[in-house]
Design an enzyme around this catalytic site. Sequence first.
Site, PDB file in Angstrom:
ATOM      1  N   GLY A   1       0.822  -1.187   0.000  1.00  0.00           N
ATOM      2  CA  GLY A   1       0.000   0.000   0.000  1.00  0.00           C
ATOM      3  C   GLY A   1       0.858   1.239   0.000  1.00  0.00           C
ATOM      4  O   GLY A   1       2.062   1.176   0.192  1.00  0.00           O
TER       5      GLY A   1
ATOM      6  N   GLY B   1       0.497   4.692   1.927  1.00  0.00           N
ATOM      7  CA  GLY B   1      -0.329   5.385   2.906  1.00  0.00           C
ATOM      8  C   GLY B   1       0.050   6.826   3.061  1.00  0.00           C
ATOM      9  O   GLY B   1       0.833   7.355   2.276  1.00  0.00           O
TER      10      GLY B   1
ATOM     11  N   PHE C   1       2.060   8.821   4.443  1.00  0.00           N
ATOM     12  CA  PHE C   1       3.328   9.511   4.301  1.00  0.00           C
ATOM     13  C   PHE C   1       4.385   8.722   3.546  1.00  0.00           C
ATOM     14  O   PHE C   1       5.538   9.047   3.592  1.00  0.00           O
ATOM     15  CB  PHE C   1       3.869   9.852   5.684  1.00  0.00           C
ATOM     16  CG  PHE C   1       2.874  10.573   6.506  1.00  0.00           C
ATOM     17  CD1 PHE C   1       2.647  11.913   6.297  1.00  0.00           C
ATOM     18  CD2 PHE C   1       2.135   9.911   7.462  1.00  0.00           C
ATOM     19  CE1 PHE C   1       1.708  12.586   7.048  1.00  0.00           C
ATOM     20  CE2 PHE C   1       1.200  10.583   8.210  1.00  0.00           C
ATOM     21  CZ  PHE C   1       0.979  11.923   8.002  1.00  0.00           C
ATOM     22  N   GLY C   2       3.956   7.672   2.906  1.00  0.00           N
ATOM     23  CA  GLY C   2       4.965   6.912   2.197  1.00  0.00           C
ATOM     24  C   GLY C   2       4.416   5.562   1.779  1.00  0.00           C
ATOM     25  O   GLY C   2       3.219   5.299   1.860  1.00  0.00           O
TER      26      GLY C   2
ATOM     27  N   VAL D   1       4.097   1.434   1.944  1.00  0.00           N
ATOM     28  CA  VAL D   1       4.044   0.413   2.984  1.00  0.00           C
ATOM     29  C   VAL D   1       4.409  -0.943   2.390  1.00  0.00           C
ATOM     30  O   VAL D   1       3.921  -1.311   1.318  1.00  0.00           O
ATOM     31  CB  VAL D   1       2.635   0.358   3.606  1.00  0.00           C
ATOM     32  CG1 VAL D   1       2.615  -0.620   4.765  1.00  0.00           C
ATOM     33  CG2 VAL D   1       2.207   1.734   4.065  1.00  0.00           C
TER      34      VAL D   1
ATOM     35  N   ASP E   1      -7.188  12.566   9.361  1.00  0.00           N
ATOM     36  CA  ASP E   1      -7.319  11.922   8.051  1.00  0.00           C
ATOM     37  C   ASP E   1      -8.066  10.608   8.189  1.00  0.00           C
ATOM     38  O   ASP E   1      -7.628   9.579   7.701  1.00  0.00           O
ATOM     39  CB  ASP E   1      -5.937  11.719   7.422  1.00  0.00           C
ATOM     40  CG  ASP E   1      -6.039  11.420   5.932  1.00  0.00           C
ATOM     41  OD1 ASP E   1      -7.134  11.652   5.357  1.00  0.00           O
ATOM     42  OD2 ASP E   1      -5.046  10.948   5.351  1.00  0.00           O
TER      43      ASP E   1
END
Length: 934
Positions: A614, A616, A618-619, A621, A733
């Site tokens: 994934g 997500g 901030f970066g 995964v 969020d």
Amino acid sequence: MSLSDSKFSAGMKAVVFLLFHLVLLSLTEAQSPGFLSIDCGGTEQYVDDIGLEWTPDNRFVFGKTAQISVPNEDRKQYSTVRYFPVDNQKYCYTLNVTTRTRYLLRATFLYGYFDNGTVFPKFDISLGPTPWSTIIISDANTIESEELVLLAASPTISLCLSNATTGQPFISTLELRQFNGSLYSTVYESQFFLSLSARINFGAVSNDSVRYPDDPFDRIWESDSVRRANYLVDVASGTENISTSLPVDVSIKEMPPQKVMQTAVVGQNGSLTYRLNLEGFPGNGWAVSYFAEIEDLNPNETRKFKLFIPGLPALSKATVNVQENALGSYRLYEPGYPNISLPFVFSFEFKKTNDSSKGPILNALEIYKYVEINYGSPDASVLASFVSRYPLADWAQEGGDPCLPASWSWVECSLDSNPKISLINLSGKNLTGNIPLELTKLTSLVDLRLDGNSLTGPIPDFSGCLNLEHIHLENNQLTGALPSYLADLPNLKELYLQDNMLSGSIPAGLLNKNIIFNYSGNVNLHKESSDKSHLIIIIICSVVGVLLLIAVFFACRFCAVRKKRKDFHKDNRTNARPTQKLRSFFSEIATESAYRFQLSEIDEATGKFKQKIGSGGFGIVYYGKLKDGKEIAVKVLTNESFQGYREFNNEVSLLSRIHHRNLVTFLGYSQEDGRNILVYEFMRNGTLKDHLHGSASLRRSLNWIKRLEIAEDAAKGIEYLHTGCSPTIIHRDLKSSNILLDEHMRAKVSDFGLSKPASDGSHVSSIVRGTVGYLDPEYYISQQFTEKSDIYSFGVILLELISGQEPISNENFGANCRNIVQWAKLHIDSGDIKGIIDPSLGDDYNEQSVWKIAEKAIMCVKPQGTQRPPMSEVLKDIQEAIAIEQGSEQCGELPIDIYSKHSIGSSVNVEPMDLVLPERNNSSPEMFMQPGLR
Ligand SMILES: *[C@@H]1O[C@H](CO)[C@@H](O)[C@H](O)[C@H]1NC(C)=O
Ligand SMILES: *[C@@H]1O[C@H](CO)[C@@H](O)[C@H](O)[C@H]1NC(C)=O
Ligand SMILES: *[C@@H]1O[C@H](CO)[C@@H](O)[C@H](O)[C@H]1NC(C)=O
Ligand SMILES: *[C@@H]1O[C@H](CO)[C@@H](O)[C@H](O)[C@H]1NC(C)=O
Ligand SMILES: *[C@@H]1O[C@H](CO)[C@@H](O)[C@H](O)[C@H]1NC(C)=O
Ligand SMILES: *[C@@H]1O[C@H](CO)[C@@H](O)[C@H](O)[C@H]1NC(C)=O
């Protein structure tokens, strides 16, 4: 050994000038690795009843020892003391330690009238140059104890006694205990020591304190049943002790001993109150409470409570729910305040919340005061290097800082807060070899006394010591010529050079100077004579001088070119340097309360970042599996996510403090090669989004009761962020892709905490975090995130759960509507609930429970934050909806499947490849808001 009064005072003068010698005691001698127990005044090595090995300090030639005997105290280490003369010096025990390791240092003092004295002693103790505490004896038979938690910054630490104002300074024991891993790490530890004020075992079964071996780190947990003046008073009525013999899982954070956690007090009348005097306060401190649920609660019972401290209303926001926070019974939950300002007289109350059936519980408490570290006097490192040349000399072993808090016996320092060395007196100390060059670096030196030694070689260059007034170098074996700078020392008053082997002529300036100058006994040293040969010398000198000038000219040109080149290189380097420096600095203070993974460990776990699951907040995964088989989700943060290492560390320390059953567990971090990596538990069943709208939903659709349970789980997690954390954490969020499902399809909220907590109330920023479709419309106007922004997003998620629709769609909501909120509101307002219910639910739901959720969802998405309900209210409605659903199910079949009977497709297995962690919609204005935690 004991001395009579008169004998001692007679010896006093001698003692003052006596050069004491310190013994560096080895840690390796102790039985438990990292334990050192010194029996001050003792004469032999022995193991005590609880298995601690005591080492005598008999190699320590400082001070004197005395036998004492006090009633009810038969421990051998308390049968002797070592005591010191009353003077303006300090007496230090220096201990070897491992740098960058945390230790507990405990010093104890049992007076017992060791000196037949009539006044109780009062004196200061310090750790190196840092003042630690004033020891005030007020009862001859009571042990005074001081404890400090420190991060060793150098290979030795010194405990020093000084500044006796009454009686004589003395000490009974000195104990050093090495801590494991991250115990007691704080972000302030490079600037502050932690000095213990209170460590209390509540509900203790006896008056005995708990220590080694029950506590493997030998902390001493005082029993709350020991009554002292102004200590643990104002106890609320209904306070009862409870205890268990079942094991308690204590293996996190500060690891309090199980025996301490197996007892507790509970407030049967709904509250626990205590008042106690905090030694050393007022001031800033580190306070932590230890909770574990050790009663077996019925499923319908809850234990929720809040902390109240008079004058600190901000702290009363967080709700403790021990079982939930600890992720179960018989497990440690350890909330605390890493930096809290506390008064001397400290009152606190734990009070149950209105919706809690049980009163509060408290197992243990620790409070430490921050003691600001003094980094020592400016000349300390020069002198440390100087004394290291004389490992066998007593005077070189005095320990601690040369100036602070009192100066060494042969040193005097200026009297300001940044003391510099003004006098070195090593007359007659049998020094050999050259005069060490370190001494020439003591730029504030006024008085230098090295006379009466066996020093050889030339007089070094003291021209940088412009304050020098007195120089005593007589009675040595110094050779060579008299350096001419001596004539230029502006403040020179006395120069004693007699009885050396100096040679050559005396600079004329020196002879003309109005000073006391003695150079007799240097047979080869002579005044400059004034005969004719001078003329020749002058001519030769002139020729040589001209040649030299020419040489110097070329040399300088050469140097200038070289220097230019060098500067150029230097400039290039300085660009890289500061960051490197910062990096190592911040990685050192990195919050070790979170586990730090090695990059290699993560490389291996993820198979070099092979499986992306994934992307997500901030970066990206990645999936990983640790050596022990534990599956992990590894989030590699994009470089822009964090402004710097400090921000990253702040985030990590925040994350590591948040624990809740319904929040994805943060396992640790890694920070290497410029990459910031966060490691979370792996959630086998991916995101709620995938189950509602993605590939998982195509195979089987979640049934209504399961959707309600997921909503309940998520609501609990969010409620905890809003009310259980202090400062409050706003998720900012929330969306269905941030709600993850574990192998039992229980939901946890993810991607929280990577955001500024609501400590200062406002978050004005030009950078938006949040996702289109979930973003609070009020945020556009106010530019401020509040808890109510999360409520809005959660309302959207509830609508998704009811309808199975995505929040934004160009087709599904009719001609003029693109947004789930408008669409749902239209239907609900007109009473048409069926119009929005996910068709894949079939008729496998109770309409009443759907109504309940729908109405609440509409409340959550009200345009104004103030009109939206708090999370606790939303949670209550979800639970009521679940009750309705279960009630109606009892008439029919019990649900055995979490999936809707009307699922599309028939695939059964959820393959790991389907696991998707929070998705990032590139077109959404989802970005990181700069954290400002400080
Ligand atoms: C303490 O450490 C120093 C430096 O490593 C070492 O020379 C000395 O032997 C140690 N002292 C003891 C008592 O182990
Ligand atoms: C204290 O008095 C006892 C008995 O008079 C004597 O034996 C002892 O040496 C004295 N101690 C000191 C430190 O003076
Ligand atoms: C010594 O102790 C006295 C009284 O406790 C205190 O006022 C003074 O500041 C102390 N001196 C130093 C150098 O710490
Ligand atoms: C300290 O950590 C080591 C390794 O992690 C472990 O083997 C040891 O038992 C720990 N010591 C204590 C007292 O917990
Ligand atoms: C909880 O359930 C038990 C039975 O399991 C019952 O006796 C008790 O009264 C209930 N307590 C509350 C607070 O509802
Ligand atoms: C002086 O040092 C020498 C060796 O350097 C030693 O043999 C002698 O005993 C020392 N004398 C004194 C008085 O310490």
